[in-house]
Structure formats: C-alpha cells, structure tokens
Design a protein around this motif. Structure first.
Motif, PDB file in Angstrom:
ATOM      1  N   LEU A  11       0.863  -1.178   0.000  1.00  0.00           N
ATOM      2  CA  LEU A  11       0.000   0.000   0.000  1.00  0.00           C
ATOM      3  C   LEU A  11       0.899   1.227   0.000  1.00  0.00           C
ATOM      4  O   LEU A  11       1.859   1.281   0.766  1.00  0.00           O
ATOM      5  N   SER A  12       0.600   2.221  -0.856  1.00  0.00           N
ATOM      6  CA  SER A  12       1.369   3.462  -0.813  1.00  0.00           C
ATOM      7  C   SER A  12       0.428   4.598  -0.431  1.00  0.00           C
ATOM      8  O   SER A  12      -0.569   4.854  -1.106  1.00  0.00           O
ATOM      9  N   LEU A  13       0.750   5.249   0.683  1.00  0.00           N
ATOM     10  CA  LEU A  13      -0.116   6.315   1.209  1.00  0.00           C
ATOM     11  C   LEU A  13       0.243   7.628   0.530  1.00  0.00           C
ATOM     12  O   LEU A  13       1.328   8.169   0.747  1.00  0.00           O
ATOM     13  N   GLY A  14      -0.653   8.142  -0.282  1.00  0.00           N
ATOM     14  CA  GLY A  14      -0.363   9.336  -1.070  1.00  0.00           C
ATOM     15  C   GLY A  14      -0.816  10.619  -0.384  1.00  0.00           C
ATOM     16  O   GLY A  14      -1.980  10.771  -0.040  1.00  0.00           O
ATOM     17  N   ASP A  15       0.148  11.525  -0.205  1.00  0.00           N
ATOM     18  CA  ASP A  15      -0.208  12.889   0.201  1.00  0.00           C
ATOM     19  C   ASP A  15      -0.195  13.710  -1.092  1.00  0.00           C
ATOM     20  O   ASP A  15       0.719  14.482  -1.363  1.00  0.00           O
ATOM     21  N   THR A  16      -1.219  13.511  -1.872  1.00  0.00           N
ATOM     22  CA  THR A  16      -1.277  13.986  -3.254  1.00  0.00           C
ATOM     23  C   THR A  16      -1.008  15.485  -3.387  1.00  0.00           C
ATOM     24  O   THR A  16      -0.393  15.931  -4.351  1.00  0.00           O
ATOM     25  N   ILE A  17      -1.488  16.276  -2.411  1.00  0.00           N
ATOM     26  CA  ILE A  17      -1.324  17.735  -2.510  1.00  0.00           C
ATOM     27  C   ILE A  17      -0.333  18.267  -1.468  1.00  0.00           C
ATOM     28  O   ILE A  17      -0.198  19.481  -1.298  1.00  0.00           O
ATOM     29  N   GLY A  18       0.340  17.362  -0.775  1.00  0.00           N
ATOM     30  CA  GLY A  18       1.460  17.778   0.077  1.00  0.00           C
ATOM     31  C   GLY A  18       1.082  18.532   1.344  1.00  0.00           C
ATOM     32  O   GLY A  18       1.847  19.363   1.815  1.00  0.00           O
ATOM     33  N   VAL A  19      -0.088  18.228   1.929  1.00  0.00           N
ATOM     34  CA  VAL A  19      -0.520  18.983   3.120  1.00  0.00           C
ATOM     35  C   VAL A  19      -0.226  18.276   4.440  1.00  0.00           C
ATOM     36  O   VAL A  19      -0.507  18.822   5.511  1.00  0.00           O
ATOM     37  N   ALA A  20       0.343  17.076   4.387  1.00  0.00           N
ATOM     38  CA  ALA A  20       0.582  16.321   5.624  1.00  0.00           C
ATOM     39  C   ALA A  20       1.641  17.000   6.488  1.00  0.00           C
ATOM     40  O   ALA A  20       2.496  17.732   5.997  1.00  0.00           O
ATOM     41  N   THR A  21       1.554  16.729   7.780  1.00  0.00           N
ATOM     42  CA  THR A  21       2.599  17.125   8.737  1.00  0.00           C
ATOM     43  C   THR A  21       2.931  15.878   9.573  1.00  0.00           C
ATOM     44  O   THR A  21       2.156  14.916   9.579  1.00  0.00           O
ATOM     45  N   PRO A  22       4.089  15.866  10.257  1.00  0.00           N
ATOM     46  CA  PRO A  22       4.568  14.602  10.830  1.00  0.00           C
ATOM     47  C   PRO A  22       3.633  13.923  11.830  1.00  0.00           C
ATOM     48  O   PRO A  22       3.522  12.689  11.828  1.00  0.00           O
ATOM     49  N   GLY A  23       2.943  14.687  12.664  1.00  0.00           N
ATOM     50  CA  GLY A  23       2.031  14.062  13.630  1.00  0.00           C
ATOM     51  C   GLY A  23       0.886  13.348  12.910  1.00  0.00           C
ATOM     52  O   GLY A  23       0.435  12.273  13.338  1.00  0.00           O
ATOM     53  N   HIS A  24       0.445  13.935  11.823  1.00  0.00           N
ATOM     54  CA  HIS A  24      -0.637  13.351  11.028  1.00  0.00           C
ATOM     55  C   HIS A  24      -0.185  12.025  10.398  1.00  0.00           C
ATOM     56  O   HIS A  24      -0.922  11.036  10.376  1.00  0.00           O
ATOM     57  N   VAL A  25       1.067  12.020   9.951  1.00  0.00           N
ATOM     58  CA  VAL A  25       1.628  10.797   9.353  1.00  0.00           C
ATOM     59  C   VAL A  25       1.638   9.679  10.393  1.00  0.00           C
ATOM     60  O   VAL A  25       1.182   8.549  10.145  1.00  0.00           O
ATOM     61  N   ARG A  26       2.141  10.016  11.561  1.00  0.00           N
ATOM     62  CA  ARG A  26       2.220   9.008  12.620  1.00  0.00           C
ATOM     63  C   ARG A  26       0.821   8.524  12.994  1.00  0.00           C
ATOM     64  O   ARG A  26       0.585   7.327  13.177  1.00  0.00           O
ATOM     65  N   ALA A  27      -0.122   9.450  13.105  1.00  0.00           N
ATOM     66  CA  ALA A  27      -1.497   9.082  13.494  1.00  0.00           C
ATOM     67  C   ALA A  27      -2.110   8.119  12.466  1.00  0.00           C
ATOM     68  O   ALA A  27      -2.764   7.139  12.840  1.00  0.00           O
ATOM     69  N   LEU A  28      -1.877   8.374  11.184  1.00  0.00           N
ATOM     70  CA  LEU A  28      -2.455   7.477  10.163  1.00  0.00           C
ATOM     71  C   LEU A  28      -1.786   6.100  10.234  1.00  0.00           C
ATOM     72  O   LEU A  28      -2.465   5.061  10.153  1.00  0.00           O
ATOM     73  N   LEU A  29      -0.461   6.074  10.412  1.00  0.00           N
ATOM     74  CA  LEU A  29       0.228   4.781  10.493  1.00  0.00           C
ATOM     75  C   LEU A  29      -0.273   3.992  11.713  1.00  0.00           C
ATOM     76  O   LEU A  29      -0.531   2.784  11.616  1.00  0.00           O
ATOM     77  N   CYS A  30      -0.443   4.680  12.846  1.00  0.00           N
ATOM     78  CA  CYS A  30      -0.958   4.001  14.050  1.00  0.00           C
ATOM     79  C   CYS A  30      -2.374   3.485  13.796  1.00  0.00           C
ATOM     80  O   CYS A  30      -2.708   2.354  14.177  1.00  0.00           O
ATOM     81  N   ALA A  31      -3.202   4.305  13.142  1.00  0.00           N
ATOM     82  CA  ALA A  31      -4.592   3.895  12.880  1.00  0.00           C
ATOM     83  C   ALA A  31      -4.621   2.662  11.971  1.00  0.00           C
ATOM     84  O   ALA A  31      -5.436   1.759  12.160  1.00  0.00           O
ATOM     85  N   LEU A  32      -3.726   2.609  10.997  1.00  0.00           N
ATOM     86  CA  LEU A  32      -3.665   1.434  10.114  1.00  0.00           C
ATOM     87  C   LEU A  32      -3.196   0.208  10.888  1.00  0.00           C
ATOM     88  O   LEU A  32      -3.764  -0.878  10.759  1.00  0.00           O
ATOM     89  N   ASN A  33      -2.170   0.381  11.723  1.00  0.00           N
ATOM     90  CA  ASN A  33      -1.681  -0.732  12.543  1.00  0.00           C
ATOM     91  C   ASN A  33      -2.807  -1.250  13.451  1.00  0.00           C
ATOM     92  O   ASN A  33      -2.990  -2.457  13.597  1.00  0.00           O
ATOM     93  N   ASP A  34      -3.563  -0.316  14.038  1.00  0.00           N
ATOM     94  CA  ASP A  34      -4.665  -0.713  14.939  1.00  0.00           C
ATOM     95  C   ASP A  34      -5.681  -1.577  14.225  1.00  0.00           C
ATOM     96  O   ASP A  34      -6.357  -2.392  14.846  1.00  0.00           O
ATOM     97  N   GLU A  35      -5.800  -1.374  12.905  1.00  0.00           N
ATOM     98  CA  GLU A  35      -6.765  -2.175  12.133  1.00  0.00           C
ATOM     99  C   GLU A  35      -6.105  -3.383  11.488  1.00  0.00           C
ATOM    100  O   GLU A  35      -6.635  -3.993  10.557  1.00  0.00           O
TER     101      GLU A  35
END
Ligand code: HMG
Ligand code: MG
Length: 310
Positions: A183-207
């Motif tokens: 799976l490749s997580l696309g930040d298509t428009i470049g608006v992500a910040t590091p805490g958001h990245v970590r939160a999404l990775l944790c949410a995926l791991n949780d699932e």
C-alpha cells in the motif's frame, strides 16, 4: 565538501530503505509538453545506473486522460535491459491487458480516499473504482505480478478539505483486501505534517495493517515531505516514494506540486547512514540532464546545491 553529508546515525531508524522512484511516471505525467520517448528511456536507464532498484516506468491509462504517457507501448520495450523492477500504473482491465501484453510484472492500481478525487481521476465513485480494480488485481495475481495499491488524498483533499482517518483506513483496507501486496499512502497535494503521518500509520496498525506493507508517497508543496518521511521512518516504514529532481504533480489534483525529490531524500538517508544503494552524484547528474531536456532547473534543493558552480 565532497558532495556527501557527514554520516551520523540516529536511533530508532531502519538500516535500509527501498526508494520507489516515480519521476518517470508521476513526474513526467505532469509536464506541459510530452517528453520524447527516447529521452524517457534514457532517463530510466540512467536512474537504474544510479542505483535505483524500483523505477515506476509509465501508466497504461487512457491516452486522452494523460497524453504525456500515451507512448507506453513504445517506451516499455525500450526498457527490456534495465536492471530494476519497473512497475506501471494500471487503472482497469484494459490497462492490465496492455501491460501484460508487454510483459510487465509489477503493476499499481490507484484508488482515492475521497469521492471528489475518485470522480476526477477515475470517473468513478470510490466503491466503483474498487470494483474496477477487483478483476485487475485478481488477474494480475494469476500472472504472478506484484501489485501495489496507491491511495491518494490520505491527508487532505483540495475540494473536500480534511479527510477523516477512519475514511482513509477503510479504503486502505479495502485495497489490501483486494489482494494488493503493498500500500502506498499518497499525500497527493502535500498537506501532511509529521504528527498526522504518525497518526495514520498508528490507525492502520490498529486495524491490522502491518507497517512492512506500507510505503509513503509525499509531495513537497509545503516543504514538509522530508519531515513527514522521517516521521514514517521512525514508525518503521522502509519504502519511500520519491521523484528524481523533484519532478511531479498530478494532472487531476489542483495544487499538487512536485514529489519529494529523490536527491533530498538520499542526502538525508546518507547522512543518517541508512543504506539505499543510490549513488547521489550519478543521480544528481541525471536530474541536471533531465532539467536540461525540460528546459528549466530542478526544484530540488540538493540538486541545486550539488550542481552549483562558482
Ligand atoms: P472512462 O472515460 O470512464 O473510461 O475513464 P471507460 O471505462 O468508460 O472507457 C471509455 C473508452 O476508453 C473505451 O473505449 C475504453 O476501451 C477506453 P471505447 O470502447 O469507447 O472505444 N479505455 C482505455 N484505453 C486505453 N487504456 C486504458 C483504457 N481504459 C479505458 N487503460 C479511466 C476511466 C480509468 C480509463 C480514466 O479515468 C483514466 O485513464 N484515468 C487515469 C488518470 C491518471 O492516470 N491520473 C494520474 C495517476 S494517479 C496519481 O498521480 C496519484 C499518485 O501519484 C499518488 C498520489 O500522489 O496521491 C499515484
Ligand atoms: Mg503522486
């Protein structure tokens, strides 16, 4: 200065990162004018010679939707001797037929976490696009092809604004459930910040999605791509998408600018002592050459710094 940073490792980081090079696809799909096919072929040969082992070559999409890559049938056979994996984008069975006919062994489908981008990029709802991918992934697996599932707009959408994490996780899981290997997580428009990245990775791991199946795909619109990459590496991600010279964007996403530049990424990874196999000098020379072909300088800070002549 010898063109390389001093190596000073830091704790909590992987020993090796696989760079998934997207310049020839994500980069060139966004150029105003079509780049001649032999120039594309030389670009990909040079990227492989610089040590990149995964080089996304082109897309088998509708030629009217992305005319810049309409030469996929001419280009792909010119790459037979390239010593690297050469994934190609495939949206539907028609695209898969075209790719398999040329002997492609790695394909990527590309879904969206938001309805607006699914409609603009694929002319489908999110559910319809997943239904479109289903036979693509199944048939690709029958042919023992490796399948990547891109998910766009994971961190924000130019039309819909913030994208809730559960919505991203749901679509990500649906892509993996189709049988995608990665799976490749696309930040298509470049608006992500590091805490958001970590939160999404944790949410995926949780699932139940393991980190080793996840790659990250950052665009550098707000200068956050490297910080976001570091956040992902600290989480255990070892597949990072990047584009030589920082070429890129997406023709169907307003405000998408270039991807994280491969040179900027390799500069940081070299400094951290993380192995990539990439020769930074050879890569920079390739991006300088490509910038000459395109008639404008590379936006990569590292390319500019390393190619600066007194
Ligand atoms: P559609 O108009 O709905 O297509 O487009 P359709 O299924 O209705 O078919 C219409 C006609 O197109 C048919 O021909 C098909 O055969 C033909 P007809 O029977 O009328 O003569 N056709 C094709 N021809 C060649 N190759 C094909 C193909 N498919 C249909 N593959 C479609 C639907 C998906 C085709 C279209 O929306 C499309 O091509 N979209 C691609 C858009 C694209 O490439 N965007 C950029 C890549 S995504 C990206 O950059 C984001 C990423 O980097 C990650 C990130 O940053 O977030 C990956
Ligand atoms: Mg992209």
């Amino acid at each position: 200065m010898n063109g390389l940073p001093m190596t000073v490792p830091a704790p909590g980081l992987p020993a090796r990162v696989r760079v998934h090079e997207v310049g020839a696809r994500d980069g060139l799909q966004n150029e105003q004018s079509a780049v001649p096919t032999p120039v594309k072929a030389e670009f990909i040969h040079r990227l492989a010679a610089a040590g990149l082992t995964t080089i996304e070559a082109t897309s088998f999409v509708h030629p009217k939707w992305v005319p810049q890559l309409a030469d996929a049938e001419e280009l792909f056979p010119l790459l037979a001797d390239v010593d690297a994996a050469l994934p190609v984008l495939v949206p539907n069975e028609r695209g898969l037929d075209r790719a398999l006919a040329l002997g492609a062994t790695r394909i990527a489908v590309f879904g969206s976490a938001t309805e607006t981008f699914a409609a603009r990029n694929l002319n489908r709802t999110v559910a319809e696009s997943l239904a479109m991918f289903e036979p693509v992934v199944a048939r690709a697996k029958e042919h023992r092809a490796h399948v990547r599932g891109y998910l766009s707009m994971c961190f924000g959408d130019p039309w819909e604004g913030a994208v809730p994490l559960p919505q991203v996780v749901r679509t990500a899981k649906a892509l993996l459930d189709l049988g995608c290997d990665e799976l490749s997580l696309g930040d298509t428009i470049g608006v992500a910040t590091p805490g958001h990245v970590r939160a999404l990775l944790c949410a995926l791991n949780d699932e139940g999605v393991a980190t080793d199946r996840i790659g990250v795909h950052f665009h550098d619109t707000y200068g956050q791509a490297l910080s976001n990459t570091l956040a992902a590496l600290l989480h255990g991600v070892t597949t990072v998408d990047a584009s030589a010279g920082g070429l890129g964007g997406c023709p169907y996403a307003k405000s998408a600018t270039g991807n994280l530049a491969t040179e900027d990424l390799v500069w940081m990874l070299d400094g951290l002592g993380i192995e990539t196999g990439v020769d930074l000098a050879a890569l920079t020379a390739t991006s300088v050459w490509m910038a000459e072909q395109l008639g404008r300088p590379s936006p990569s800070r590292t390319v500019r710094a390393l190619s600066h002549k007194e």
